[in-house]
Structure formats: C-alpha cells, structure tokens
Enzyme design. Sequence first.
Site, PDB file in Angstrom:
ATOM      1  N   ASP A  82      14.093  -2.029  -4.556  1.00 47.40           N
ATOM      2  CA  ASP A  82      14.378  -3.090  -3.632  1.00 47.40           C
ATOM      3  C   ASP A  82      15.175  -4.319  -4.199  1.00 47.40           C
ATOM      4  O   ASP A  82      14.906  -5.339  -4.643  1.00 47.40           O
ATOM      5  CB  ASP A  82      13.305  -3.815  -2.908  1.00 47.40           C
ATOM      6  CG  ASP A  82      12.364  -2.745  -2.262  1.00 47.40           C
ATOM      7  OD1 ASP A  82      13.090  -2.315  -1.195  1.00 47.40           O
ATOM      8  OD2 ASP A  82      11.173  -2.137  -2.511  1.00 47.40           O
ATOM      9  N   GLY A  95       0.753  -1.209  -0.058  1.00 48.21           N
ATOM     10  CA  GLY A  95       0.102  -0.087  -0.080  1.00 48.21           C
ATOM     11  C   GLY A  95       0.776   1.408   0.096  1.00 48.21           C
ATOM     12  O   GLY A  95       2.070   1.284  -0.223  1.00 48.21           O
ATOM     13  N   LEU A 146       0.516   3.566  -2.143  1.00 47.86           N
ATOM     14  CA  LEU A 146       0.836   3.775  -3.529  1.00 47.86           C
ATOM     15  C   LEU A 146       1.333   4.987  -3.743  1.00 47.86           C
ATOM     16  O   LEU A 146       0.877   5.972  -3.540  1.00 47.86           O
ATOM     17  CB  LEU A 146      -0.224   3.144  -4.356  1.00 47.86           C
ATOM     18  CG  LEU A 146      -0.861   1.647  -3.934  1.00 47.86           C
ATOM     19  CD1 LEU A 146      -1.833   1.230  -5.019  1.00 47.86           C
ATOM     20  CD2 LEU A 146       0.419   0.546  -3.958  1.00 47.86           C
ATOM     21  N   HIS A 152       4.958   2.500  -7.675  1.00 50.01           N
ATOM     22  CA  HIS A 152       3.888   1.388  -7.780  1.00 50.01           C
ATOM     23  C   HIS A 152       2.946   1.714  -9.335  1.00 50.01           C
ATOM     24  O   HIS A 152       2.718   0.833  -9.890  1.00 50.01           O
ATOM     25  CB  HIS A 152       2.821   1.447  -6.803  1.00 50.01           C
ATOM     26  CG  HIS A 152       3.385   1.332  -5.345  1.00 50.01           C
ATOM     27  ND1 HIS A 152       3.761   2.208  -4.413  1.00 50.01           N
ATOM     28  CD2 HIS A 152       4.051   0.168  -4.918  1.00 50.01           C
ATOM     29  CE1 HIS A 152       4.207   1.566  -3.261  1.00 50.01           C
ATOM     30  NE2 HIS A 152       4.416   0.234  -3.860  1.00 50.01           N
ATOM     31  N   ARG A 164       7.859   5.352   2.055  1.00 48.43           N
ATOM     32  CA  ARG A 164       8.363   5.886   3.439  1.00 48.43           C
ATOM     33  C   ARG A 164       8.744   7.300   3.199  1.00 48.43           C
ATOM     34  O   ARG A 164       8.819   8.165   4.298  1.00 48.43           O
ATOM     35  CB  ARG A 164       9.906   5.170   3.830  1.00 48.43           C
ATOM     36  CG  ARG A 164       9.387   3.907   4.258  1.00 48.43           C
ATOM     37  CD  ARG A 164      10.773   3.332   5.117  1.00 48.43           C
ATOM     38  NE  ARG A 164      10.338   2.227   5.916  1.00 48.43           N
ATOM     39  CZ  ARG A 164      10.374   0.935   5.599  1.00 48.43           C
ATOM     40  NH1 ARG A 164      10.789   0.485   4.277  1.00 48.43           N
ATOM     41  NH2 ARG A 164      10.165  -0.111   6.513  1.00 48.43           N
TER      42      ARG A 164
HETATM   43  O1  PAF Z   1       8.271  -4.644  -1.841  1.00 54.73           O
HETATM   44  C1  PAF Z   1       7.185  -4.553  -1.105  1.00 54.73           C
HETATM   45  O2  PAF Z   1       6.375  -3.929  -1.231  1.00 54.73           O
HETATM   46  C2  PAF Z   1       7.072  -5.792  -0.137  1.00 54.73           C
HETATM   47  O3  PAF Z   1       8.390  -6.218   0.140  1.00 54.73           O
HETATM   48  C3  PAF Z   1       6.289  -6.938  -0.979  1.00 54.73           C
HETATM   49  C4  PAF Z   1       7.039  -7.404  -2.165  1.00 54.73           C
HETATM   50  C5  PAF Z   1       4.768  -6.443  -1.359  1.00 54.73           C
HETATM   51  C6  PAF Z   1       6.277  -8.397   0.075  1.00 54.73           C
HETATM   52  O4  PAF Z   1       5.432  -7.940   1.265  1.00 54.73           O
END
Ligand code: PAF
Length: 296
Positions: free
Chosen positions: A150, A31, A33, A37, A187
Amino acid sequence: MQRLAHPHDIRAITMQWHSEKHTIAFVPTMGALHEGHRSLIDEARARADKVIVSIFVNPLQFNEQRDLDSYPNTLDQDFEVCLSAGVDLVWTPSREDMYPDNHGTMVVAGIQGEQLEGAHRPGHFDGMLTIVLKLLNAVKPTWALFGEKDFQQLALVKQLVKDYYLDTDIVPMPIIRESDGLAMSSRNIKLSQQTRRRAIALYEALMTVQDAAQAGYADFSNVIQSMHQRLNALEGFTLEYAVLVDPESLVEQMVLERQLRFLIAGSFENEGQPVRLIDNGPVIRLSDKTIPLQYS
Ligand code: PAF
C-alpha cells in the site's frame, strides 16, 4: 500472548512497558493475516522487546459497504499466526471501542490523498489516517511497520507522523509475493481459480516497466500507453490506473531520470463480484544500479 480489546487497557499496558523502558514494535492490520503480515511481525519481533499486533477492520476506510461486508475474517487463524510469531499482545477492538458515540473528529488526507487510490476510493485515506492516528497514539510504539504494497498509504502515514509530531519510526517493508509474482493480499482469498490466474496481469505489467528500464528506456510514454491498451483489452478487468510516479511526491512522471515507482490498480470481475487489487514496484535506471563485486 495477551489479547485485549479496549484502548484504555492498551494505554495502561503500553504506559507500563514504556515506564519499564521497553521498546515496542507495532503492526497494525485488518486481519486475514498472510505471509506479508508475517514478514512485518517477524521484523517487529527482531527489533523490539514487545510486539503488538492490532486486528481491526476499520469501517471508516471502506468507501463501499459491500467491500466492508465481504472483507475476510480469519480471526482464529490470525491468533495462531501471532502466537507462532511470538507476538506479546494482540489488540482486537470492537467498532464501539474505537468509535464510541462521542467520537467526533476525523483526519483529512489532503492533496496527497486525492490522487490514485484516493481518486478511486473517496474518503478511504481520511478513514485510514484517522484509525492509524488513534492506534499510534494509544500504543506510542518505537516502531510501526507498514507494507510497501500500500505504497500511497505508506507515504500518507509518514506524512501523518511528520505533521502531528508522533514519536514513532515508520518502517517500510517490502512486498511479499506468491511464487508466480502475485503480491500477497488479504483479498487474494476471494479470487476464484480463474480470476487468480488472470490477476497475474498486474505483476506482468510491473515486469514490463522494469524490463524496459533494464533495456535502457528513458521515456516511458509509449510503454505506458501500450500497456494501458493491453490491460484495457483484458477480459473481466477494469484498469483504474497504471502510472509511473516520483516515490516521494507521488507526482506522475514519464521520464526515468532517477528512481521512480510504478503503481497499478484495477478490479477483476470475480463470480459476479469485483475484487480490487493493487501492486507496485521500483523502476530503477540501469546506470543507478549497484553491481555487486564478484570475488572468485
Ligand atoms: O493496511 C491496512 O491493513 C490498514 O489500512 C491499516 C493500516 C491497518 C489501517 O486500518
């Protein structure tokens, strides 16, 4: 756009879509977003007949309760984002839905998950891989999209898919940045104006390494060392790591013989609470670059 919570309902609808020969693209999220995203969802929409977005703040991947408790929740806005992006199904399970009392097993990230993020966030990757395996198994998507922000997570998810013979293609998506270069992150909304200005240091560090590569540097020992000194002197910032690694093995490298990846992480003191940020980017040797042909 449909909204479902329980994994059984997700299994039922995705099995139906599979039996109707639809392709499914899946964007797992926690979430809050943002444009990053949105770029994943847009790519999913462009690829597949059906697009599923999951929104679940996975407690198992938070090594600090405080971080979990303060994780931003913008569910109403998230639905708006999904609706406007043409998502077919939003999956919003509860903790009990995903981890009922009889849930017993965990995925262990192994050696690849022990360094970098893993060293600073013990248990994080075990929790992340556990939920990703559950999500992917419920949906069985044709494609699952993950952001390169990430970077270590992405590497571990690719490994998971390989190790457990999952029938899903993992699609890596480039980092989306604010106009001043700060990598978009859920964040970022926690940052005060002052910390927000200081947070640009991560992007500047990436630029320093990329500029050095452009300038033809091959041995990065001095570049990395003086960068560490500069970042360690930054007020209100705790550097966790700033390293050059092989993009596949994530093993640290100092000499740029081929393409490497620069990864950086640290915490900013923000109104008494630390906010942890990460960033990364490719570091490409000058001679490996493709120079586009100019037609006049
Ligand atoms: O990257 C993220 O938002 C989270 O690590 C994920 C892949 C949704 C798993 O909880």
